[in-house]
Design an enzyme around this catalytic site. Sequence first.
Site, PDB file in Angstrom:
ATOM      1  N   GLU A 201       2.422   0.538  -1.304  1.00  0.00           N
ATOM      2  CA  GLU A 201       1.704   0.420  -0.032  1.00  0.00           C
ATOM      3  C   GLU A 201       0.200   0.560  -0.249  1.00  0.00           C
ATOM      4  OE1 GLU A 201       3.318   3.127   2.871  1.00  0.00           O
ATOM      5  OE2 GLU A 201       1.678   2.780   4.293  1.00  0.00           O
TER       6      GLU A 201
ATOM      7  N   GLY B 295       3.797   6.086  10.052  1.00  0.00           N
ATOM      8  CA  GLY B 295       3.596   7.310  10.830  1.00  0.00           C
ATOM      9  C   GLY B 295       2.195   7.839  10.612  1.00  0.00           C
TER      10      GLY B 295
ATOM     11  N   LYS C 235       1.846   0.268  12.546  1.00  0.00           N
ATOM     12  CA  LYS C 235       1.558   1.496  13.300  1.00  0.00           C
ATOM     13  C   LYS C 235       0.901   1.019  14.579  1.00  0.00           C
ATOM     14  CE  LYS C 235       0.601   4.282   9.170  1.00  0.00           C
ATOM     15  NZ  LYS C 235      -0.476   4.863   8.323  1.00  0.00           N
TER      16      LYS C 235
ATOM     17  N   LYS D  22       9.039   8.171   0.174  1.00  0.00           N
ATOM     18  CA  LYS D  22       7.729   7.599  -0.177  1.00  0.00           C
ATOM     19  C   LYS D  22       6.899   8.723  -0.750  1.00  0.00           C
ATOM     20  CE  LYS D  22       3.866   6.515   2.907  1.00  0.00           C
ATOM     21  NZ  LYS D  22       3.476   5.717   4.106  1.00  0.00           N
TER      22      LYS D  22
ATOM     23  N   ASP E  28      -0.850  -1.604   4.925  1.00  0.00           N
ATOM     24  CA  ASP E  28      -0.950  -0.657   6.042  1.00  0.00           C
ATOM     25  C   ASP E  28      -2.364  -0.806   6.624  1.00  0.00           C
ATOM     26  OD1 ASP E  28      -1.427   1.632   7.604  1.00  0.00           O
ATOM     27  OD2 ASP E  28      -0.609   3.067   6.195  1.00  0.00           O
TER      28      ASP E  28
ATOM     29  N   LYS F  65       2.991   9.779  -2.095  1.00  0.00           N
ATOM     30  CA  LYS F  65       1.579   9.404  -2.095  1.00  0.00           C
ATOM     31  C   LYS F  65       1.097   9.393  -3.536  1.00  0.00           C
ATOM     32  CE  LYS F  65       0.738   9.179   2.372  1.00  0.00           C
ATOM     33  NZ  LYS F  65       0.173   7.974   3.009  1.00  0.00           N
TER      34      LYS F  65
ATOM     35  N   ASP G 260       2.560   5.082  -1.879  1.00  0.00           N
ATOM     36  CA  ASP G 260       1.463   4.720  -0.961  1.00  0.00           C
ATOM     37  C   ASP G 260       0.166   5.243  -1.549  1.00  0.00           C
ATOM     38  OD1 ASP G 260      -0.248   4.146   1.133  1.00  0.00           O
ATOM     39  OD2 ASP G 260       0.813   5.369   2.626  1.00  0.00           O
TER      40      ASP G 260
ATOM     41  N   SER H 200       7.737  10.615   4.104  1.00  0.00           N
ATOM     42  CA  SER H 200       6.506  10.447   3.320  1.00  0.00           C
ATOM     43  C   SER H 200       6.141  11.806   2.726  1.00  0.00           C
ATOM     44  CB  SER H 200       5.388   9.936   4.225  1.00  0.00           C
ATOM     45  OG  SER H 200       4.167   9.855   3.531  1.00  0.00           O
TER      46      SER H 200
HETATM   47  O1  OSB Z   1      -0.835   6.000   5.024  1.00  0.00           O
HETATM   48  O2  OSB Z   1       1.038   6.031   5.957  1.00  0.00           O
HETATM   49  C1  OSB Z   1      -0.049   6.577   5.747  1.00  0.00           C
HETATM   50  C2  OSB Z   1      -0.153  10.049   7.352  1.00  0.00           C
HETATM   51  C3  OSB Z   1      -1.455  10.069   7.801  1.00  0.00           C
HETATM   52  C4  OSB Z   1      -2.279   8.998   7.561  1.00  0.00           C
HETATM   53  C5  OSB Z   1      -1.797   7.896   6.848  1.00  0.00           C
HETATM   54  C6  OSB Z   1      -0.488   7.846   6.422  1.00  0.00           C
HETATM   55  C7  OSB Z   1       0.336   8.978   6.635  1.00  0.00           C
HETATM   56  C8  OSB Z   1       1.705   9.091   6.154  1.00  0.00           C
HETATM   57  C9  OSB Z   1       2.590  10.077   6.864  1.00  0.00           C
HETATM   58  O3  OSB Z   1       2.127   8.529   5.168  1.00  0.00           O
HETATM   59  C10 OSB Z   1       3.605   9.439   7.723  1.00  0.00           C
HETATM   60  C11 OSB Z   1       4.264  10.427   8.644  1.00  0.00           C
HETATM   61  O4  OSB Z   1       5.180  11.104   8.190  1.00  0.00           O
HETATM   62  O5  OSB Z   1       3.880  10.529   9.828  1.00  0.00           O
HETATM   63 MG    MG Z   2       0.101   4.188   4.444  1.00  0.00          MG
END
Ligand code: OSB
Ligand code: MG
Length: 368
Positions: free
Chosen positions: A213, A290, A262, A161, A238, A163, A188, A135
């Site tokens: 996402e 994550g 998660k 992925k 999510d 953001k 995402d 990510s």
């Molecule tokens: O939306 O998936 C998410 C990290 C913190 C809060 C929300 C998210 C995320 C990530 C990072 O996308 C995922 C990771 O590498 O742990």
């Molecule tokens: Mg997410």
Amino acid sequence: MLIERIELRLLRLPLVHFFETSFGRVHDRTFILVSVHGEGAVGLGECVADADPFYSAETTTTAWHIIGEFIAPVVLRRTFAHPKEVFGALAAIRGHRMAKAAVEMAAWDLYARQQGVPLSRALGGTRAAIESGVSVGIQDSLEQLAARIETEVAAGYRRIKIKIKPGWDVNAVEFVRGRFDAVPLMVDANAAYTLADAAHLASLDRFALMMIEQPLEYDDIRDHAALQRTLNTAICLDESIHGVRTAEEAIALGACRIINIKPGRVGGHTESIRVHDVAAASGVPVWHGGMLESGIGRAHNIHLSTLPNFRLPGDIAASRRYYAPDLIDPPIEVRADGTIAVPTGPGIGVDVVWERVKAATQATRDLS
Ligand code: OSB
Ligand code: MG
């Protein structure tokens, strides 16, 4: 399995690189480490609540309060035949799934250690390795984004992925696709859009994304269903999936074609398995999200990802991307083929460096 004592530690760890989402940029992570003691063994759980209520309503402070005042009194001095009973035992406590999950997952680790089996086996997992994705947060420039993706693709990660948020979305994807035309790619939004943005989001359809996402509100199902009807790209939920009931609603209403699991968000491993199973029964693939966990929480995520309907790479990357050093040694490594070997020792199967835990500890609380 008798739970005799629970220890809470509030930790703070600096991130190797800042992480930016549509709700903000973080440079470190503050989280609660839970140790559950019983009959000479200890199980560990990591609470995924952040210091602020921007991803979810829970925070480290609410979780500290709820575990200490409400969860611990229910589970302490109690014998559970199996850790799958823990989540149900906490049913009188509304919400606070991250607080519940931290204790529930520690109970699963304790149980697996007492049985002398890897957590993956206790959970019903079947694989020896899992697929790893990465990510990549919002950067200061598109060039910096491309440089980070270059590094991750070279490291072997099986999907990227990125953001997105208004102003860093179609332009960023177009730029990335121009440089990396074949890389498995997804985005995402962390709830940054509304249904009024449907046409704008539909302009992402031409980039062959694996999924979008959580484009809309953190607790919405209905508008995602309306949006999914207008998009070719699959929506993955999510934030909106709080547990098995919202998963069933989302699938029934066509709000998503893929689900991100998660365990912290849904209340632990037991509820994650239920979400996994209802998705599997409907032909909906899941993957493991994550929350920037340390190696302790990340190890839990690896074990859960060995269940069969985790059919897409997870946001479970190498320790070195997050913390240097991580709280565990050896750290979690991603192999050149983009997979992570599932630890084979009892429980979560990773070795905690307690000196590092102590150095990061801001506060402790003993519950017995
Ligand atoms: O939306 O998936 C998410 C990290 C913190 C809060 C929300 C998210 C995320 C990530 C990072 O996308 C995922 C990771 O590498 O742990
Ligand atoms: Mg997410």
